[in-house]
Design an enzyme around this catalytic site. Structure first.
Site, short mmCIF file in Angstrom:
data_model
loop_
_atom_site.label_atom_id
_atom_site.label_comp_id
_atom_site.label_asym_id
_atom_site.label_seq_id
_atom_site.Cartn_x
_atom_site.Cartn_y
_atom_site.Cartn_z
N GLY A 114 -29.02 2.13 -9.65
CA GLY A 114 -27.36 1.12 -10.07
C GLY A 114 -26.95 1.74 -8.19
CG PHE A 132 -24.43 7.78 -8.62
CD1 PHE A 132 -25.65 8.96 -9.01
CD2 PHE A 132 -22.99 7.90 -8.82
CE1 PHE A 132 -25.10 9.83 -9.31
CE2 PHE A 132 -22.61 9.04 -9.22
CZ PHE A 132 -23.41 10.71 -8.93
N GLY A 133 -27.43 5.30 -7.84
CA GLY A 133 -28.45 5.82 -6.86
C GLY A 133 -29.90 6.21 -8.23
CG MET A 134 -33.24 6.17 -6.99
SD MET A 134 -34.19 4.19 -7.62
CE MET A 134 -36.05 4.00 -8.29
CB VAL A 135 -31.14 5.52 -13.63
CG1 VAL A 135 -31.20 6.02 -15.47
CG2 VAL A 135 -29.84 5.25 -13.21
CG ASP A 162 -18.45 -2.27 -11.88
OD1 ASP A 162 -18.02 -3.00 -11.68
OD2 ASP A 162 -19.36 -1.50 -11.20
#
Length: 871
Positions: free
Chosen positions: A579, A581-584, A692
């Site tokens: 996403g 924000f970064g990786m999950v 969002d």
């Protein structure tokens, strides 16, 4: 002469003489409940009647299942072999979703069958809503009885209640609703309670569904003094009057054997003052010779005469009294009398008789009912008395309520709500404010958390509020304190974390019962903040955005080290997604609890500010439809958020993939997501705008329960009366509110717009933006398609038409209202939740309306002295 009742008891079994394919009919709108059928048993087609029955478990919250014993000389079809009995409580009620203003034939079946081995036949009352319908007396009708009424519901919810009146236990075997045409069976007032319904024939066949498309029960009746007429020719039953009389009922008829005598039918009433309606169905079923005439008058007493009547050849007609008739001495005499010019005696094919039942007591105000049921659901209350109408009849008032009664024609209003010592948990729910006439609220001695909501100050009717003995926190709204000065009685004693200013650090003595914050707790909080401040300050200064030394995170949740994050993810072995924000990553805590770990990427467009926003928001809110934060990591350059793991991923993945989500599951998902937003807008103080909302931010667990996620862009509103805040635009293209984009003015209606777009995705399974369409944006495309008036081209083709069209239209109209360009014309989320729940009820009701075919008679009598007898 022999009483008709004796004959009816002899005709117990309906012969099955016509092939199934000719009998196949539509059960659209039918509700057929097998009372006592176990909840986990699937709907079944009864093998003799071919009617589809389902368990009643979803329509009532009390009672136990029983099974009748074999009764010598009696045979019962499957739905009447089990029953639901009610050993607890005085009133136990079924709640059925119906179409307001539609005429319904309502049938309740009762068979005792010594299910309890006590040989104690019960007697009890049956209610429709707050009004008595009839008394069920199985002591007099030991083989079972049938209660039947034609009734027009005043709302979309119909409650049928069994009320205990003595020492015996109420029971019910089956409950059936059949819609009728709205231009039929219309009394001047009240509803029509069935006395009998017979067709005049010497056969043993009882006619019902599917020959009768409304599943009316026509019992055979004939007397030796009559002459039988029968035809093999077709009788036209497509009468414009809409009664839809089955042809099997009118291919036979009775005339007096003595052509000079009248045809007379008499019956006794239970109460001499009963007002009667009779419906006579007649068709000439003989081919009359040129000189033949059949003409007669109808007499129902000295003051009631009608005629002359000449039945149409092979065309059924229905004759009835437009005003009710009172029978002298409680005995009704109906005569068909030949006129002087008639060469043939009178003729009658079938007859129905009813008495009027007045339902004078108005139901409780609909908004109050909706509010109190929402409160019941929110707190998971399970009170045996909370069934049926909350306020009426007064002797069955719900525990904990008091109501105001003006007169029987005015809906009662709820005036006080006492849920003290009820083990309530969670917040003070916003549905309370919908009780607009509430004067007293008592939630004392529970385990409520969160703040004292601002809306309590806006409830003009409230005079007394008791919130003592809970775990409420934060400051008491100033508006509520101002009302205390003006006479409001407020009790908030026993809430140690509650105070009377926004800083929560002063003791006020001007309130009735002050709350003092624990100095020890305050010191601990300060120490925690200081410790976290020091830790955050050590973070690398190379990070973008405000420095940690300027903005710290206050939390009581679990803080994990980066080493622990590496361990729980097995060094980021399994990727769940990516996403902004970064990786999950997938992980385990303590080797058992599955979690999702969202790791901030150094190149992330989102930074520490949004990380901090999300953590702080998730630490102060809790709702079953918001994703839960398990913990976080904030160690040097390593930032991570640790959530509960959602097995089924995000909603967008299901739409873009090959999986098919049913319409009912889609509605459930929509209700869940809307409920989460409703909580942010109403249940939080100050309110929170997500900013969002999109399908990829709606996560699904293993039961497809939806939870809102990704709160990095969320904004809290300042405390006060502001309806919006000015802020830089943030969100996702396609879901972004155009008005917010153009004005920078953010309000909760911006979330409503985004949710409307998600709802259109759920309905259509179309991409939000598609430049290959005439109208690229989904809302504009749907608007264009609506001009063509065909919902099938809008609905997701994967559904293959398996949905209730009414619920689909309602959901579509709701979605289009949500995406209205003007925020003032959009609904709030509470309204959205309510409308979606109604859609869900309609869809659940559809699944019970399954097409079936043939029918068989029941083997129960009408009861004593309410059946006609010939003279």
């Amino acid at each position: 002469m022999k009483n008709l009742r004796g004959l009816l008891l002899a005709f117990l079994v309906l012969s099955l003489g016509i092939s199934d394919f000719l009998r196949a009919q539509d059960q659209q709108g039918f509700i057929s409940l097998d009372c006592g059928l176990q909840a986990d048993e699937s709907p079944y087609t009864e093998p003799l009647t071919k009617l589809t029955f389902t368990s009643d478990a979803d329509f009532i919250k009390s009672g136990k299942s029983g099974k009748i014993q074999n009764v010598p000389g009696m045979e019962y079809i499957k739905p009447y072999t089990v029953l639901r009995y009610f050993p607890d409580g005085v009133r136990n009620c079924y709640t059925l979703i119906v179409i307001q203003g539609t005429n319904y034939l309502i049938v309740a079946m009762f068979t005792y069958g010594n299910y309890d081995n006590l040989n104690t036949h019960p007697k009890f009352d049956l209610y429709l809503g707050p009004n008595i319908w009839t008394t069920v007396d199985l002591q007099r009708n030991v083989n079972g009885t049938r209660a039947e009424i034609i009734h027009i519901p005043r709302s979309t919810s119909l409650q049928i209640c069994l009320v205990k009146t003595g020492t015996t236990t109420p029971l019910i075997s089956a409950l059936e609703l059949r819609p009728l045409r709205n231009n039929t069976y219309i009394p001047q007032s009240g509803s029509l309670k069935t006395l009998f319904r017979v067709h005049l024939t010497d056969s043993k066949e009882t006619v019902r569904y599917p020959e009768d498309v409304h599943d009316r029960l026509w019992s055979p009746f004939f007397m030796p003094e009559w002459r039988l007429l029968r035809t093999s020719l077709t009788v036209n039953t497509s009468d414009d009057n809409g009664y839809d009389i089955p042809e099997d009922v009118v291919v036979t008829a009775a005339t007096p054997a003595n052509v000079s005598s009248p045809l007379t039918i008499s019956w006794n009433l239970e109460t001499p003052d009963d007002l009667v309606y009779a419906y006579l169905h007649v068709a000439e079923i003989q081919s009359l010779r040129e000189n033949d005439t059949r003409e007669f008058n109808i007499s129902a007493g000295q003051d009631v005469n009608y005629g002359p009547v000449s039945p149409d050849e092979f065309l059924v007609g229905t004759l009835f009294n437009t005003s009710p008739v009172k029978c002298e001495g409680g005995t009704c005499h109906l005569q068909l009398i030949k006129t002087p010019k008639s060469t043939l005696p009178p003729l009658l094919n079938a007859i129905e008789a009813f008495i009027t039942v007045e339902f004078p007591q108005s139901e409780t105000n609909a908004n109050d009912v909706l509010a109190i049921k929402s409160i019941e659901t929110s707190y998971g209350l399970s009170r045996i008395s909370w069934q049926g109408d909350p306020c009426v009849p007064q002797q069955l008032l719900w525990d904990g309520l008091t109501c105001e009664y003006t007169n029987m024609s005015t809906p009662p209003r709820i005036h006080s709500l006492d849920l003290s010592s009820s083990e309530l948990t969670g917040i003070i729910v916003p549905e309370i404010q919908n009780l607009t006439e509430l004067k007293k609220l008592d939630f004392s001695n529970n385990n409520l958390t969160g703040g004292v909501p601002e809306f309590l100050a806006k409830m003009k009717s409230l005079l007394v509020i008791n919130l003592s003995g809970n775990n409420l926190s934060g400051s008491v709204p100033q508006a509520l304190l101002n009302k205390v000065k003006n006479g409001l009685k407020l009790n908030i004693q026993g809430n140690p974390n509650l105070c009377f200013s926004s800083s929560c650090n002063k003791k006020k003595n001007s309130i009735m019962l002050p709350v003092v914050a624990s100095l020890a707790s305050l010191a601990a909080i300060i120490a925690m903040i200081a410790l976290l401040f020091v830790c955050i300050k050590r973070r690398s200064s190379s990070r973008k955005g405000p420095s940690p030394s300027q903005q710290s995170i206050e939390t009581i949740k679990k803080r994990y080290t980066y080493a622990e994050v590496l361990a729980m993810t097995k060094k980021f072995e399994r990727v769940l997604g990516k996403g902004g924000f970064g990786m999950v990553y997938h992980g385990y805590i303590n080797g058992t609890e599955e979690v999702a770990v969202k790791l901030l990427s150094p190149s992330s467009a989102q930074g520490y500010k949004e990380f901090k926003t999300e953590v702080e928001l998730l630490l102060r809110v809790y709702h079953t439809n918001l994703v839960s934060l398990v913990g976080y990591c904030d160690e040097k350059d390593h930032l991570a958020l640790i959530y509960q793991y959602m097995v089924n991923g995000d909603l967008k993945k299901h739409f873009s993939g090959s999986s098919i989500i049913s319409w009912v599951d889609r509605l459930n998902i929509a209700v869940d997501a809307a409920s989460g937003l409703e909580y942010l807008h109403i249940g939080c103080k100050p309110l929170i705008v997500h900013r969002d909302v999109k399908s990829s931010n709606i996560l699904l667990d293993d039961q497809l329960q939806a939870k809102l996620a990704d709160f990095g862009l969320s904004r809290s509103f300042p405390i006060g009366d502001e309806s919006h805040v000015s802020t830089l635009v943030a969100g996702t293209f396609g879901y972004l509110d155009h008005e917010y984009y153009q004005t920078n003015r953010l309000s909760e209606k911006s979330d409503v717009y985004s949710f409307g777009v998600v709802l259109l995705e759920i309905i259509t399974n179309k991409p939000v933006i598609d430049h290959n369409r005439d109208m690229p944006h989904i809302a504009e495309w749907v608007k264009l398609m609506l001009t063509r008036g065909d919902i099938s081209n809008i609905m997701d083709p994967k559904l293959q038409g398996v949905y209730d069209s009414g619920s689909a239209w309602k959901a579509l109209e709701l979605a289009m209202t949500c995406v209205n360009p003007s925020s003032l014309k959009r609904p709030n989320m509470s309204h959205v939740v309510h409308e979606l729940k109604e859609c869900l009820v309609s869809e659940n009701n559809r699944t019970r309306d399954i097409d079936t075919s043939r029918s068989m008679d029941i083997n129960l009598s009408f009861g004593t002295d309410v059946n006609p007898k010939a003279r």
